[in-house]
Design a protein around this motif. Sequence first.
Motif, PDB file in Angstrom:
ATOM      1  N   LEU A  19       0.815  -1.213   0.000  1.00 37.67           N
ATOM      2  CA  LEU A  19       0.000   0.000   0.000  1.00 37.67           C
ATOM      3  C   LEU A  19       0.852   1.268   0.000  1.00 37.67           C
ATOM      4  O   LEU A  19       0.504   2.259  -0.644  1.00 37.67           O
ATOM      5  N   SER A  23       1.588   0.897  -4.720  1.00 33.76           N
ATOM      6  CA  SER A  23       0.243   1.154  -5.237  1.00 33.76           C
ATOM      7  C   SER A  23       0.250   1.810  -6.610  1.00 33.76           C
ATOM      8  O   SER A  23      -0.474   1.388  -7.529  1.00 33.76           O
ATOM      9  N   ASP A  27      -1.159   0.208 -10.119  1.00 30.79           N
ATOM     10  CA  ASP A  27      -2.158   0.913 -10.923  1.00 30.79           C
ATOM     11  C   ASP A  27      -1.689   1.046 -12.369  1.00 30.79           C
ATOM     12  O   ASP A  27      -2.476   0.867 -13.316  1.00 30.79           O
ATOM     13  N   ASP A  48      -7.942  -3.099   2.573  1.00 28.41           N
ATOM     14  CA  ASP A  48      -7.553  -2.051   1.625  1.00 28.41           C
ATOM     15  C   ASP A  48      -7.022  -2.664   0.332  1.00 28.41           C
ATOM     16  O   ASP A  48      -7.286  -2.163  -0.762  1.00 28.41           O
ATOM     17  N   SER A  52      -8.972  -2.725  -3.838  1.00 28.35           N
ATOM     18  CA  SER A  52      -8.337  -2.135  -5.009  1.00 28.35           C
ATOM     19  C   SER A  52      -9.001  -2.588  -6.302  1.00 28.35           C
ATOM     20  O   SER A  52      -9.317  -3.760  -6.482  1.00 28.35           O
ATOM     21  N   LYS A  53      -9.200  -1.647  -7.230  1.00 32.32           N
ATOM     22  CA  LYS A  53      -9.769  -1.969  -8.537  1.00 32.32           C
ATOM     23  C   LYS A  53      -8.687  -2.330  -9.555  1.00 32.32           C
ATOM     24  O   LYS A  53      -9.004  -2.751 -10.670  1.00 32.32           O
ATOM     25  N   SER A  54      -7.425  -2.168  -9.147  1.00 31.21           N
ATOM     26  CA  SER A  54      -6.323  -2.418 -10.079  1.00 31.21           C
ATOM     27  C   SER A  54      -5.755  -3.825  -9.972  1.00 31.21           C
ATOM     28  O   SER A  54      -4.966  -4.235 -10.819  1.00 31.21           O
TER      29      SER A  54
END
Length: 386
Positions: A19, A23, A27, A48, A52-54
């Motif tokens: 994180l 990150s 991405d 967390d 994540s959408k990645s």
Amino acid sequence: MQADELKIARVSTVPFFVLTQLSAQIDALSASGMAVTVIASSDELSEDLAASKSSTYIPVNIEREINPIQDFLSLVSLIRVFKKNKFDLVHSTTPKAGLLCAIAGRLAGTGVRLHTFTGQPWVTMSGVKRTILKLCDKVIASLNTHCYADSVSQKNFLVSNGIIKAEKISVLGAGSLAGIDLQRFDSSRYSAEEFRAMRNELQITDTGKILLFVGRITPDKGIKELITAFNEIVRKDPDVFLVFVGPFESAGEEVVNRVADASVRDNIKVVGYSDEPEKYMAFADLLCLPSYREGFGTVVIEAAAMGTPTVGTNIYGLSDAIVDGETGVLVTLKDAASLQAGILSVLGKPALQSAMGDAARKRAKSHFGSQACSELLISEYKRFFN
């Protein structure tokens, strides 16, 4: 296979490392079309990662310390995950994750296995433990397709110590693990009113000069030397304050709590972990990192982007992050007197602080932006499949 169809696994020991350090890179990998899976231990920050959408998150518990039974179970879990998901490329960071991934990747038949060295714990050790951990790094070097160091000086250190052959390790760009987000680390985000509010919150006088430490508060970060130097500095100038931002680990809390002089103790401010360390970097006069070992020292570049110079130890890694006399000052390892002299050579000298801060900011922006660093990594991944 098209490079933008690659299935990538990024593996680290704990979610916190992913994180805080990876990150932006993850991405960017996802935005390039690669399918990214993050593998790390399950803890309070796992949610967390899962959000994540990645990337997709797969929890595999990996102990930081040596634990033969748990390490074997972690190895078995990694082999199963690698075989099931059929990753094209596995890239590990952090020492324990690196060792287990090197073995699991080879046994699972993963085609491309990579590892980034970010500092060697055995540097500060002796005896059997040092020998074992050096051997672990040699295993990582031997079993992986290729390795990276996050600084040139670390690469040279590993090669000179016989850990890895020169042709099997490289540094991307000017170094650092993943670069930094230059939009996030921008001092213009903060106003003078916010700085005054932070001073009030921490009970720091309007004229107080601020030394900042950001990171794990533990002895191998040079906390003992920093406290010793600060004791002497405050006796000469009671308007100097030391701010710690980061979690206590190991015996770090004991070192800080041993400060006996009440006037010195009152000038030490412990913030704890913060998900916004940049705001403290923005209003500090000087960052201090008297560490015993660093692969690079990302926090130095983060502070640099905020216009804050650094006093750090002259060790591999930090000698790449700090340009001595230009963006900060390098001092002697484990030497409180040298650290004190280094701090006082800059602190309270506005013109010098400003010049060093400007040079540090320019260097951070020109060499260490996360977007540029991510593009280098994407190109590196692609070359294995061309």
